[in-house]
Design a protein around this motif. Structure first.
Motif, PDB file in Angstrom:
ATOM      1  N   LYS A 111      -1.342  -8.652  41.303  1.00  0.00           N
ATOM      2  CA  LYS A 111      -0.174  -7.777  41.175  1.00  0.00           C
ATOM      3  C   LYS A 111       1.037  -8.549  41.683  1.00  0.00           C
ATOM      4  CE  LYS A 111      -0.539  -3.471  42.571  1.00  0.00           C
ATOM      5  NZ  LYS A 111      -0.534  -2.261  43.444  1.00  0.00           N
ATOM      6  N   ASP A 113       5.454  -8.164  41.760  1.00  0.00           N
ATOM      7  CA  ASP A 113       6.700  -7.482  41.420  1.00  0.00           C
ATOM      8  C   ASP A 113       7.819  -8.191  42.177  1.00  0.00           C
ATOM      9  OD1 ASP A 113       8.869  -5.801  41.078  1.00  0.00           O
ATOM     10  OD2 ASP A 113       7.740  -3.956  41.361  1.00  0.00           O
ATOM     11  N   ASP A 278       1.025  -5.883  36.710  1.00  0.00           N
ATOM     12  CA  ASP A 278      -0.023  -5.275  37.529  1.00  0.00           C
ATOM     13  C   ASP A 278      -1.338  -5.335  36.756  1.00  0.00           C
ATOM     14  OD1 ASP A 278      -1.714  -3.706  39.071  1.00  0.00           O
ATOM     15  OD2 ASP A 278      -0.158  -2.226  39.560  1.00  0.00           O
ATOM     16  N   THR A 280      -4.293  -4.522  38.291  1.00  0.00           N
ATOM     17  CA  THR A 280      -5.292  -3.829  39.103  1.00  0.00           C
ATOM     18  C   THR A 280      -5.795  -2.521  38.495  1.00  0.00           C
ATOM     19  OG1 THR A 280      -3.581  -2.672  40.373  1.00  0.00           O
ATOM     20  CG2 THR A 280      -4.316  -4.811  41.206  1.00  0.00           C
TER      21      THR A 280
END
Length: 322
Positions: A111, A113, A278, A280
């Protein structure tokens, strides 16, 4: 049978919320309320048609419904927002599906960001191109801002998109342009990008007001444009910073939220910035920053499924070095 009943219940809930939002949208709109008005009738017909299209696309994993674009016909929306990207080479419609388990085996973060990854954000506030067809300039300048912030360890500067709209050679200002051509201009001419305060946004094309050799600002040292790449490559490139991306935004005018997974082709007509991803969840997705204001999608962002070149997200990717 049990599954059919469950889907029917879900669909009824969706109709209820879509209808409620349409009522809210009508209340907030400034169009005439007089039901006999020709303007109101046209607006109402267009809105109903757009909401209907949103319902049909509900199964793509994203929530579609009334938005600030719902009072545009599709041809009006296309003219205003989907004619501004003019790739310098023909981008082919290609789809290479990569299974989720294969993506998760990559030696990368699961992940990422760039808004929150460091102890500060390297992403500047969401911008709004309004009626200027300058997505190609917005996405490139936004990524330069991000790489300046990452390199200096400070908040991203607010650089002039208008300068690029006015001055980038071989582009057409608010009538359209190409992200790779804009980056090539920045590097080859060594033109410094000045602050937005020094060269403010007007949302229309004008003559260039910058003299390259007499101006101080941010210089782009290098860039790379990748065309028709695999998405594992896109994820690897994201490890070093946000990316400029060319996309197909045809179905976005009804987008309210969620992850777009289907019904979004690769007929490239818009440019954005990918700020993260992402892997996950059940459906892996990119975090994509748009330039249609923070009242679009998720406060200016849209989520796009990873692994099948949805919306042509891997058709043209660019990296920037400052």
């Amino acid at each position: 049978m049990r599954k059919q009943i469950y889907l029917l219940i879900l669909f009824h809930f969706y109709l209820y919320f879509a209808f409620s939002e349409q009522i809210s949208f009508v209340k907030e709109s400034k169009v005439p309320r007089n039901s006999s008005s020709a303007t109101y009738k046209k607006w109402n017909d267009i809105t109903k048609d757009n909401v209907g299209k949103g319902k049909k696309l509900f199964e793509n994993g994203a929530k579609m419904g009334p938005t600030k674009f719902s009072n545009f016909s599709f041809s009006e929306f296309k003219e205003l927002y989907l004619n501004d990207l003019q790739p310098s080479v023909k981008l082919l419609n290609h789809t290479r599906v990569i299974p989720v388990h294969q993506l998760r085996k990559l030696k990368i973060l699961q992940k990422l960001d760039w808004r929150t990854y460091l102890n500060y954000s390297i992403i500047s506030p969401v911008k709004d191109q309004k009626k200027c067809g300058g997505c190609w300039a917005f996405s490139t300048v936004e990524t330069v801002e991000s790489m300046v912030a990452k390199t200096t360890g400070s908040s991203p500067p607010s650089l002039s998109v208008q300068q690029v709209i006015d001055c980038s050679s071989n582009n057409e200002g608010c009538q359209g342009g190409d992200t790779c051509t804009a980056l090539k201009w920045m590097v080859n001419t060594k033109t410094p990008l000045v602050s937005d305060i020094h060269y403010p946004l007007t949302d229309e094309s004008n003559f260039c007001k910058i003299e390259p050799n007499k101006t101080k600002g941010v210089q782009v040292k290098n860039y790379k444009c990748y065309r028709h790449v695999s998405e594992d490559k896109v994820l690897q490139l994201l490890q070093t910073g946000p990316l400029v991306a060319a996309v197909d935004a045809t179905t976005w005018y009804n987008y309210q939220g969620g992850i777009i997974q289907y019904h979004c082709d690769a007929f490239i007509n818009h440019a954005v910035q990918i700020v993260g991803y992402d892997l996950t969840g059940e459906v892996p997705f990119y975090i994509v920053r748009n330039s249609w204001g923070n009242d679009f999608g998720h406060e200016g962002y849209i989520y796009i499924k990873i692994g099948a070149n949805v919306c042509g997200i891997a058709s043209e990717i660019s990296t920037v070095s400052v």
